[in-house]
Design a protein around this motif. Structure first.
Motif, short mmCIF file in Angstrom:
data_model
loop_
_atom_site.label_atom_id
_atom_site.label_comp_id
_atom_site.label_asym_id
_atom_site.label_seq_id
_atom_site.Cartn_x
_atom_site.Cartn_y
_atom_site.Cartn_z
N GLY A 265 21.51 0.25 -23.85
CA GLY A 265 21.37 -0.92 -23.00
C GLY A 265 20.61 -0.65 -21.72
N CYS A 284 22.35 -2.69 -18.80
CA CYS A 284 23.29 -3.63 -19.41
C CYS A 284 24.61 -2.91 -19.68
CB CYS A 284 22.72 -4.19 -20.71
SG CYS A 284 21.16 -5.06 -20.45
N ASN A 286 27.17 -3.17 -21.78
CA ASN A 286 27.48 -2.71 -23.14
C ASN A 286 26.39 -1.78 -23.65
OD1 ASN A 286 28.93 -5.39 -22.84
ND2 ASN A 286 29.83 -4.58 -24.71
N THR A 290 24.45 -4.40 -28.58
CA THR A 290 24.68 -5.50 -27.64
C THR A 290 23.86 -5.31 -26.38
OG1 THR A 290 26.93 -5.69 -28.47
CG2 THR A 290 26.44 -6.80 -26.41
N LEU A 293 20.10 -5.75 -27.10
CA LEU A 293 19.65 -7.12 -27.25
C LEU A 293 19.54 -7.82 -25.90
CD1 LEU A 293 21.71 -8.13 -30.42
CD2 LEU A 293 19.26 -7.71 -30.28
N LEU A 294 20.54 -7.60 -25.03
CA LEU A 294 20.47 -8.24 -23.71
C LEU A 294 19.31 -7.67 -22.90
CD1 LEU A 294 21.67 -10.25 -21.74
CD2 LEU A 294 23.15 -8.43 -20.89
N TYR A 330 28.31 -14.08 -23.47
CA TYR A 330 28.27 -12.65 -23.12
C TYR A 330 29.07 -12.40 -21.86
CZ TYR A 330 26.43 -8.12 -21.71
OH TYR A 330 26.32 -6.82 -21.33
N ASN A 334 32.23 -10.01 -21.17
CA ASN A 334 32.02 -8.85 -20.30
C ASN A 334 31.80 -9.34 -18.87
OD1 ASN A 334 31.32 -6.55 -19.02
ND2 ASN A 334 29.34 -6.32 -20.00
N CYS A 338 25.33 -7.29 -15.79
CA CYS A 338 24.22 -6.35 -15.96
C CYS A 338 23.76 -5.89 -14.57
CB CYS A 338 23.09 -7.08 -16.69
SG CYS A 338 21.58 -6.12 -16.86
#
Length: 468
Positions: A265, A284, A286, A290, A293-294, A330, A334, A338
């Protein structure tokens, strides 16, 4: 065994009652001597009959005594010609029916010896008592009574024996039927157990086959996932700025990039918008897919900007709102969101803004930490006392070095189990001023090799660069 004992008790009591009965018969017939002898035997026989001791031994003794009674009575009543001699049948039959052929032979032999003895006594004239007067009516009556008594004894013996035999056969038949029923039940239970075992074996075989099939599918799926993740890792690496791009923007640079898993991440981003160079460090929360992707979403957002916001803080607010509006699921999963550091560079002037980011400027005066908000972007809930996003401007020279890092490095564990910490990072970079990427790389790799624990808990990214 109980039936046999009852038979013997009944038989021996019958003989005792016959002794008493013959006393009653002998007295009216004038056979007083015989009556006295029977009375003496009755007095001896009765206690023996009712004294409780070992049943088998007692029955043997009573049978022997009956034989003695018959022998003595025969001697008194004419020896071998006495009708009483028929009473030898009683102990012989009782012994044979109750004790078996072996004991029955013993008693038959004893009766035969007694009869022979009586015969010898009679032939030799040794019998002290007179012979029977066969013409005497009383003797006829006595003889008739003897014959009747013997007949009744034999009849009762046979009747009781047949009754006991029928009962024994019934018990045996019932027992055999019970055994057959138990055998049938056992056979049925055995068949049921065998059927259950066969079914269990079939089930185990089917489960094993299913397990093997599922295992193969899982292995294939795992291999497919592994292949996909490895391919995703290649895609992620291709989305990161290449060495060629970094060389276009920086005079010297060093990047330490180590995802916790195959993909991570952490992202670093470099681009130019109308003369303004933007450098971003994205962390990020996670790891794995996950986080990847973010991070991809954020870098894609940066790539598609039509206009660069006037300041890094404005860009951070836009990203914050974009994530909250479009990826609120998201944020719900969480709450840490980020972390990000953004640097705008125009000539030798920079503007820095951080969302829980980590950044430093190393110049001739030493290390200068870059101030950052403690807010993450994309969080749904923000503490009231948190520091808002803010821009900080600095003038730098070509020899100054800018370091941007995610928290994976400072939060990593050493071999001694301690956290690396910010002080260690600052100690590593304090000599980077007016340096080159080879020395920066050597410093990081030496420390990592000597001190880092093998187990990695987070993605790690550190970017060091200076300007042309």
């Amino acid at each position: 065994m109980n039936n046999q004992n009852n038979f013997l008790a009944t038989k021996l009591k019958l003989i005792f009652y016959m002794l008493i009965g013959f006393i009653v018969v002998d007295i009216p017939l004038g056979l007083h001597r015989e009556a006295i002898m029977l009375g003496v035997h009755a007095l001896i026989y009765a206690p023996m009959l009712y004294i409780p001791y070992n049943k088998k031994l007692k029955n043997y003794i009573l049978h022997v005594y009956i034989t003695i009674i018959v022998l003595s009575f025969c001697i008194v009543q004419g020896g071998v010609f006495s009708p009483v001699i028929y009473f030898f049948l009683s102990p012989i039959m009782s012994a044979y029916l109750s004790f078996g052929a072996k004991v029955g032979r013993y008693f038959a032999t004893a009766a035969f010896v007694c009869i022979v003895t009586l015969f010898v006594i009679g032939i030799l004239g040794l019998n002290p008592f007179p012979p029977l007067d066969v013409g005497n009516i009383n003797i006829h009556i006595f003889t008739f009574a003897i014959i009747m008594g013997v007949g009744m004894d034999v009849l009762i013996t046979i009747t009781n024996y047949n009754k006991l035999r029928d009962e024994a056969e019934k018990i045996l038949t019932d027992h055999q039927n019970e055994i057959l029923q138990q055998e049938e039940e056992l056979k049925q239970q055995q068949e049921e157990i065998i059927a259950i075992q066969e079914q269990e074996i079939k089930n185990e075989k089917r489960e094993k086959q299913q397990y093997e099939s599922d295992k193969i599918k899982a292995e294939n799926s795992l291999e497919a996932i592994k292949t996909s993740i490895e391919y995703a890792s290649k895609i992620q690496l291709n989305t990161l700025p290449s060495d060629k791009i970094l060389k276009d923007y920086f005079a010297e640079y060093y990047i330490y990039y180590q995802p916790k898993d195959t993909v991570g991440g952490d992202y670093y981003y470099v681009n130019n918008f109308m003369g303004t160079t933007i450098v971003a460090m994205i962390d990020c929360y996670n790891q794995g897919l996950t986080g990847m992707l973010l991070g991809t979403v954020i870098t894609s957002y940066l790539d598609t900007l039509q206009r660069l916001p006037s300041s890094p803080t404005e860009l951070i607010y836009e990203l914050h709102q974009y994530i909250r509006d479009n990826f609120n699921y998201y944020s719900n999963l969480n709450e840490r969101g980020c972390n990000m550091s953004i640097v705008y560079i125009e000539d030798h002037h920079i503007i820095y803004s951080g969302a829980s980011g980590i950044g430093y400027i190393v110049n001739e005066n030493g290390i200068m930490p870059l101030k950052s908000s403690d807010r993450s972007i994309g969080k749904t809930v923000t503490a009231k006392a948190s520091i808002p996003y803010k821009d900080y401007e600095y003038d730098i020279s070509s020899d100054d070095v800018i370091i941007l890092s995610t928290d994976g490095f400072v939060n990593h564990k050493t071999k001694k189990g301690k956290v690396v910490g910010h002080d260690t990072l600052e100690g590593l970079i304090k000599g980077f001023y007016n340096g080159y990427h080879e020395s920066w790389k050597e410093s990081f790799e030496k420390y990592i090799t000597e001190n880092f624990a093998k187990e990695q808990e987070d993605d790690i990214t550190v970017l060091c660069f200076n300007l042309t």
